[in-house]
Design a protein around this motif. Sequence first.
Motif, PDB file in Angstrom:
ATOM      1  N   THR A  14       0.847  -1.182   0.000  1.00 44.26           N
ATOM      2  CA  THR A  14       0.000   0.000   0.000  1.00 44.26           C
ATOM      3  C   THR A  14       0.884   1.234   0.000  1.00 44.26           C
ATOM      4  OG1 THR A  14      -1.928   1.055   1.036  1.00 44.26           O
ATOM      5  CG2 THR A  14      -0.209   0.251   2.521  1.00 44.26           C
ATOM      6  N   ILE A  89      -3.229  -2.857   3.267  1.00 47.01           N
ATOM      7  CA  ILE A  89      -4.090  -1.732   2.897  1.00 47.01           C
ATOM      8  C   ILE A  89      -5.027  -1.374   4.035  1.00 47.01           C
ATOM      9  CG2 ILE A  89      -5.837  -0.927   1.259  1.00 47.01           C
ATOM     10  CD1 ILE A  89      -4.590  -2.844  -0.821  1.00 47.01           C
ATOM     11  N   SER A 125      -3.852   4.515   0.874  1.00 41.27           N
ATOM     12  CA  SER A 125      -4.647   4.104  -0.283  1.00 41.27           C
ATOM     13  C   SER A 125      -6.005   3.572   0.149  1.00 41.27           C
ATOM     14  CB  SER A 125      -3.909   3.013  -1.073  1.00 41.27           C
ATOM     15  OG  SER A 125      -2.650   3.466  -1.512  1.00 41.27           O
ATOM     16  N   ALA A 132      -4.498   0.931  -4.536  1.00 40.40           N
ATOM     17  CA  ALA A 132      -3.134   0.930  -4.022  1.00 40.40           C
ATOM     18  C   ALA A 132      -2.115   0.823  -5.152  1.00 40.40           C
ATOM     19  CB  ALA A 132      -2.949  -0.210  -3.025  1.00 40.40           C
TER      20      ALA A 132
END
Length: 209
Positions: A14, A89, A125, A132
């Motif tokens: 990410t 993420i 992200s 991402a």
Amino acid sequence: MDPASFPRIHVERTLALIKPDAVHKSEEIEGIILRNGFSILQKRNVQMTPEQCSDFYAEHYGKLNFPSLTAYMSSGPIIALTLARDNAIAHWKSIIGPAKITKTQVECLRVKYGTSDLQNALHGSDESFQAAAREIQFMFPNTLIEAFPTKEETEEYLGRYVKETLLQGLTELCKHKPLNPCVWLADWLIKNNPNGPKICDGAFVQEAK
């Protein structure tokens, strides 16, 4: 042990941005990142132009805060980081907290380092591989990011190319019980690779086709 029973850990990547208002705290923030199990794969100091900021935040185009956002993000240097770990993420998003800062929020990095909804110190992200990947490639253009294989694809690959040979190697390992099992198994797998040349007495022998 059946390879299918091994725990599956999907390492994600990410993008993290340390925004202009928090760059002076970058060393402290990077320490927090590492203590939370992330690896920092890439790092770059960036001074973005307003046009680059507009491209990066294109999904926000048309919103009331869009001009302020692009002006702020181009007002000074930022630090771009590619982070990696399992569930990277979502985990990074949970650590930095929501974009809007309120006094009632639980402790998060945006509350700790940010001063307003605009100057909220950090970026993460959105929670999808596509978002991402786009942002990482924006900041690090030469980066190649491939999607993770599905569970079915992984099992098919292991069953076709790995499982049989690995089980044979593990069986031989149990028979020999070497003092350094990892090195022994690695050496056995190299010598018994069904897709490569055989090693006999230190010499490579190419199999007939």
